[in-house]
Write a protein that holds these residues in place. Structure first.
Motif, PDB file in Angstrom:
ATOM      1  N   LEU A  21       0.813  -1.217   0.000  1.00 50.93           N
ATOM      2  CA  LEU A  21       0.000   0.000   0.000  1.00 50.93           C
ATOM      3  C   LEU A  21       0.850   1.272   0.000  1.00 50.93           C
ATOM      4  CD1 LEU A  21      -2.890   1.093   0.050  1.00 50.93           C
ATOM      5  CD2 LEU A  21      -2.778   1.084   2.546  1.00 50.93           C
ATOM      6  N   PRO A  22       1.786   1.441   0.947  1.00 48.44           N
ATOM      7  CA  PRO A  22       2.605   2.657   0.907  1.00 48.44           C
ATOM      8  C   PRO A  22       3.525   2.710  -0.308  1.00 48.44           C
ATOM      9  CG  PRO A  22       3.396   1.165   2.615  1.00 48.44           C
ATOM     10  CD  PRO A  22       2.096   0.620   2.135  1.00 48.44           C
ATOM     11  N   THR A  23       3.993   1.539  -0.763  1.00 52.57           N
ATOM     12  CA  THR A  23       4.857   1.529  -1.943  1.00 52.57           C
ATOM     13  C   THR A  23       4.104   2.025  -3.167  1.00 52.57           C
ATOM     14  OG1 THR A  23       6.162  -0.321  -1.075  1.00 52.57           O
ATOM     15  CG2 THR A  23       6.266   0.073  -3.440  1.00 52.57           C
ATOM     16  N   ALA A  24       2.851   1.597  -3.311  1.00 54.69           N
ATOM     17  CA  ALA A  24       2.041   2.053  -4.442  1.00 54.69           C
ATOM     18  C   ALA A  24       1.790   3.551  -4.366  1.00 54.69           C
ATOM     19  CB  ALA A  24       0.714   1.299  -4.461  1.00 54.69           C
ATOM     20  N   TRP A  25       1.536   4.047  -3.143  1.00 52.50           N
ATOM     21  CA  TRP A  25       1.302   5.491  -3.002  1.00 52.50           C
ATOM     22  C   TRP A  25       2.569   6.283  -3.336  1.00 52.50           C
ATOM     23  CZ3 TRP A  25       3.478   9.550  -0.508  1.00 52.50           C
ATOM     24  CH2 TRP A  25       2.761  10.752  -0.543  1.00 52.50           C
ATOM     25  N   VAL A  26       3.697   5.840  -2.822  1.00 53.04           N
ATOM     26  CA  VAL A  26       4.967   6.537  -3.089  1.00 53.04           C
ATOM     27  C   VAL A  26       5.272   6.544  -4.579  1.00 53.04           C
ATOM     28  CG1 VAL A  26       7.473   6.390  -2.787  1.00 53.04           C
ATOM     29  CG2 VAL A  26       5.961   6.146  -0.809  1.00 53.04           C
ATOM     30  N   GLN A  27       5.053   5.417  -5.241  1.00 57.02           N
ATOM     31  CA  GLN A  27       5.316   5.339  -6.675  1.00 57.02           C
ATOM     32  C   GLN A  27       4.422   6.303  -7.448  1.00 57.02           C
ATOM     33  OE1 GLN A  27       7.451   4.026  -8.764  1.00 57.02           O
ATOM     34  NE2 GLN A  27       6.283   4.814 -10.506  1.00 57.02           N
ATOM     35  N   GLN A  28       3.151   6.335  -7.104  1.00 52.76           N
ATOM     36  CA  GLN A  28       2.205   7.140  -7.869  1.00 52.76           C
ATOM     37  C   GLN A  28       2.348   8.631  -7.608  1.00 52.76           C
ATOM     38  OE1 GLN A  28      -1.832   5.710  -7.930  1.00 52.76           O
ATOM     39  NE2 GLN A  28      -2.686   7.730  -8.366  1.00 52.76           N
ATOM     40  N   HIS A  29       2.675   9.021  -6.369  1.00 54.43           N
ATOM     41  CA  HIS A  29       2.651  10.440  -6.018  1.00 54.43           C
ATOM     42  C   HIS A  29       4.015  11.083  -5.809  1.00 54.43           C
ATOM     43  CE1 HIS A  29      -1.711  10.594  -5.642  1.00 54.43           C
ATOM     44  NE2 HIS A  29      -1.645   9.445  -4.971  1.00 54.43           N
ATOM     45  N   LEU A  30       5.061  10.284  -5.638  1.00 59.64           N
ATOM     46  CA  LEU A  30       6.389  10.860  -5.410  1.00 59.64           C
ATOM     47  C   LEU A  30       7.398  10.440  -6.475  1.00 59.64           C
ATOM     48  CD1 LEU A  30       6.793  10.574  -1.527  1.00 59.64           C
ATOM     49  CD2 LEU A  30       5.894  12.478  -2.868  1.00 59.64           C
ATOM     50  N   VAL A  31       7.479   9.154  -6.751  1.00 66.57           N
ATOM     51  CA  VAL A  31       8.467   8.671  -7.717  1.00 66.57           C
ATOM     52  C   VAL A  31       8.067   9.036  -9.135  1.00 66.57           C
ATOM     53  CG1 VAL A  31       9.635   6.642  -8.644  1.00 66.57           C
ATOM     54  CG2 VAL A  31       9.168   6.808  -6.184  1.00 66.57           C
ATOM     55  N   ASP A  32       6.808   8.860  -9.474  1.00 63.44           N
ATOM     56  CA  ASP A  32       6.325   9.208 -10.806  1.00 63.44           C
ATOM     57  C   ASP A  32       6.310  10.723 -10.980  1.00 63.44           C
ATOM     58  OD1 ASP A  32       4.839   8.390 -13.379  1.00 63.44           O
ATOM     59  OD2 ASP A  32       3.503   9.876 -12.478  1.00 63.44           O
ATOM     60  N   GLU A  33       6.951  11.201 -12.032  1.00 65.55           N
ATOM     61  CA  GLU A  33       7.065  12.654 -12.238  1.00 65.55           C
ATOM     62  C   GLU A  33       5.702  13.321 -12.403  1.00 65.55           C
ATOM     63  OE1 GLU A  33       8.565  15.571 -15.775  1.00 65.55           O
ATOM     64  OE2 GLU A  33       9.930  13.952 -15.235  1.00 65.55           O
ATOM     65  N   GLY A  34       4.835  12.699 -13.206  1.00 67.00           N
ATOM     66  CA  GLY A  34       3.511  13.263 -13.408  1.00 67.00           C
ATOM     67  C   GLY A  34       2.693  13.298 -12.130  1.00 67.00           C
ATOM     68  N   GLY A  35       2.803  12.227 -11.330  1.00 69.24           N
ATOM     69  CA  GLY A  35       2.074  12.186 -10.072  1.00 69.24           C
ATOM     70  C   GLY A  35       2.561  13.236  -9.101  1.00 69.24           C
ATOM     71  N   VAL A 207      -3.634  -2.584   8.670  1.00 68.64           N
ATOM     72  CA  VAL A 207      -2.708  -1.820   7.836  1.00 68.64           C
ATOM     73  C   VAL A 207      -3.128  -0.359   7.778  1.00 68.64           C
ATOM     74  CG1 VAL A 207      -1.886  -1.497   5.468  1.00 68.64           C
ATOM     75  CG2 VAL A 207      -1.958  -3.786   6.465  1.00 68.64           C
ATOM     76  N   GLY A 208      -4.423  -0.105   7.633  1.00 73.87           N
ATOM     77  CA  GLY A 208      -4.899   1.268   7.595  1.00 73.87           C
ATOM     78  C   GLY A 208      -4.623   2.019   8.880  1.00 73.87           C
ATOM     79  N   ALA A 209      -4.920   1.378  10.005  1.00 70.15           N
ATOM     80  CA  ALA A 209      -4.695   2.014  11.301  1.00 70.15           C
ATOM     81  C   ALA A 209      -3.200   2.223  11.563  1.00 70.15           C
ATOM     82  CB  ALA A 209      -5.316   1.174  12.411  1.00 70.15           C
ATOM     83  N   ALA A 210      -2.400   1.201  11.237  1.00 64.80           N
ATOM     84  CA  ALA A 210      -0.953   1.319  11.437  1.00 64.80           C
ATOM     85  C   ALA A 210      -0.372   2.414  10.557  1.00 64.80           C
ATOM     86  CB  ALA A 210      -0.276  -0.017  11.129  1.00 64.80           C
ATOM     87  N   GLY A 211      -0.931   2.574   9.359  1.00 66.15           N
ATOM     88  CA  GLY A 211      -0.469   3.626   8.459  1.00 66.15           C
ATOM     89  C   GLY A 211      -0.697   5.008   9.032  1.00 66.15           C
ATOM     90  N   TRP A 212      -1.851   5.220   9.622  1.00 74.90           N
ATOM     91  CA  TRP A 212      -2.126   6.513  10.273  1.00 74.90           C
ATOM     92  C   TRP A 212      -1.104   6.796  11.365  1.00 74.90           C
ATOM     93  CZ3 TRP A 212      -5.766  10.564  10.192  1.00 74.90           C
ATOM     94  CH2 TRP A 212      -6.691  10.505   9.146  1.00 74.90           C
ATOM     95  N   ALA A 213      -0.818   5.783  12.180  1.00 74.61           N
ATOM     96  CA  ALA A 213       0.153   5.957  13.257  1.00 74.61           C
ATOM     97  C   ALA A 213       1.555   6.218  12.702  1.00 74.61           C
ATOM     98  CB  ALA A 213       0.167   4.716  14.155  1.00 74.61           C
ATOM     99  N   SER A 247      -3.234  13.086   1.081  1.00 76.50           N
ATOM    100  CA  SER A 247      -3.384  12.058   0.047  1.00 76.50           C
ATOM    101  C   SER A 247      -3.142  10.669   0.633  1.00 76.50           C
ATOM    102  CB  SER A 247      -2.396  12.327  -1.091  1.00 76.50           C
ATOM    103  OG  SER A 247      -2.431  11.283  -2.048  1.00 76.50           O
ATOM    104  N   MET A 248      -2.111  10.531   1.468  1.00 77.95           N
ATOM    105  CA  MET A 248      -1.850   9.244   2.115  1.00 77.95           C
ATOM    106  C   MET A 248      -3.007   8.837   3.010  1.00 77.95           C
ATOM    107  SD  MET A 248       2.226   9.173   3.072  1.00 77.95           S
ATOM    108  CE  MET A 248       2.352  10.836   3.705  1.00 77.95           C
ATOM    109  N   HIS A 249      -3.563   9.797   3.724  1.00 74.83           N
ATOM    110  CA  HIS A 249      -4.707   9.504   4.588  1.00 74.83           C
ATOM    111  C   HIS A 249      -5.885   8.970   3.769  1.00 74.83           C
ATOM    112  CE1 HIS A 249      -3.245  12.306   8.052  1.00 74.83           C
ATOM    113  NE2 HIS A 249      -2.801  11.074   8.181  1.00 74.83           N
ATOM    114  N   GLN A 250      -6.080   9.520   2.572  1.00 74.43           N
ATOM    115  CA  GLN A 250      -7.179   9.047   1.733  1.00 74.43           C
ATOM    116  C   GLN A 250      -6.979   7.588   1.346  1.00 74.43           C
ATOM    117  OE1 GLN A 250      -7.435  11.722  -1.607  1.00 74.43           O
ATOM    118  NE2 GLN A 250      -8.147  13.445  -0.371  1.00 74.43           N
ATOM    119  N   TRP A 251      -5.736   7.227   0.999  1.00 71.12           N
ATOM    120  CA  TRP A 251      -5.464   5.828   0.659  1.00 71.12           C
ATOM    121  C   TRP A 251      -5.684   4.921   1.863  1.00 71.12           C
ATOM    122  CZ3 TRP A 251      -1.991   3.653  -3.513  1.00 71.12           C
ATOM    123  CH2 TRP A 251      -2.073   4.426  -4.680  1.00 71.12           C
TER     124      TRP A 251
END
Length: 279
Positions: A21-35, A207-213, A247-251
């Motif tokens: 989940l975090p890897t997909a978010w990082v790829q889409q919003h940080l690593v990808d130039e367009g994102g 995973v969702g709860a741990a992500g918030w923390a 954005s991470m919170h939305q995911w």
């Protein structure tokens, strides 16, 4: 034996989801130039960023000319940053910085001291500034770099994240596929499909709860890095980070909703199976 195998598969699936989940978010919003550019463009709609950017533009115009009326330039800058062209140009400036960090292909994004910079010359060349700068006989240079941090860590050096840019998409897709495969295997191995749906729902909830923390903990560490920036640049960075955090919170919220849905479906399936067996 079957229970142990099911439990092991469930644990592996949960761990994979926590990575995917975090890897997909990082790829889409940080690593990808367009994102990343889209994230910057969204942040540019924030009045706080617009105010900070207007202040920074005013400062840079003052450095280009000796007899500049700060009040007039400040008004022009504020009008520009609240206009329709600013978000796109701000996103473009961040594209250049992104390419420098992930590909080391934009050498103009680093100054003589090796600091990470963005070029605001395109912004000052906007039609909104044209008449005002002409009144002060100011010609915008081909590049007007402003440093994002005075003491950049090693991770903010030219091409430092080149490998992430190259292999990030493969890692992201690979983790997603492997997670899905393990989830299906877990359902296949489980004695009760309904209970395992509940279990997979619990995985998504955890995973969702741990992500918030994790975000709250990581934000404290990130603030220490941002302390290398001051003034308007720090204000701009704060808005960018807040936009990314939202954005991470939305995911993570999607993970929580999907997890809750799986739990409900699993309970319903278990009840239906129990009713079918009792009749």
């Amino acid at each position: 034996m079957r229970f142990a195998a099911t439990l092991l598969m469930w644990l592996v699936t949960t761990l994979l989801l926590a990575l995917a989940l975090p890897t997909a978010w990082v790829q889409q919003h940080l690593v990808d130039e367009g994102g990343y550019a889209a994230l910057a463009q969204k942040a540019a709609a924030d009045p706080a960023l617009q105010s900070a950017m207007a202040s920074e533009l005013t400062t840079q115009v003052g450095r280009l000319g000796t007899s500049v009326n700060t009040g007039t330039v400040s008004l022009v800058a504020a009008t520009y940053t609240s206009g329709a062209s600013f978000p796109g140009q701000f996103a473009q400036a961040n594209r250049f910085a992104h390419r420098w960090l992930f590909t080391d292909s934009i050498r103009s994004s680093v100054d003589s001291q090796g600091r990470w910079v963005i070029d605001i010359a395109p912004m000052l060349s906007d039609v909104a500034f044209k008449e005002t700068l002409a009144d002060y006989d100011i010609t915008v240079p081909t590049a007007v770099p402003i440093p994002l941090t005075d003491n950049a860590p090693a991770v903010l050096r030219p091409g430092a994240l080149r490998l992430a840019g190259t292999y990030g998409p493969w890692v992201s897709v690979g983790l997603a596929v492997i997670t899905g495969v393990f989830a299906l295997f877990t359902l296949f191995v489980a004695r009760s499909r309904g209970k395992m749906l509940v279990g997979l729902g619990v995985s998504a909830l955890v995973v969702g709860a741990a992500g918030w923390a994790a975000i709250e903990f990581g934000r404290r560490r990130l603030n220490a890095v941002l302390d290398n920036s001051t003034g308007d640049i720090r204000r701009i960075a704060d808005v960018l980070v807040n936009t990314a955090q939202d954005s991470m919170h939305q995911w993570l919220n999607i993970s929580l909703v999907v997890g809750g849905g799986l739990v409900i479906i699993g309970v319903i399936v278990s009840l239906l199976v129990s009713l079918a067996r009792s009749t």
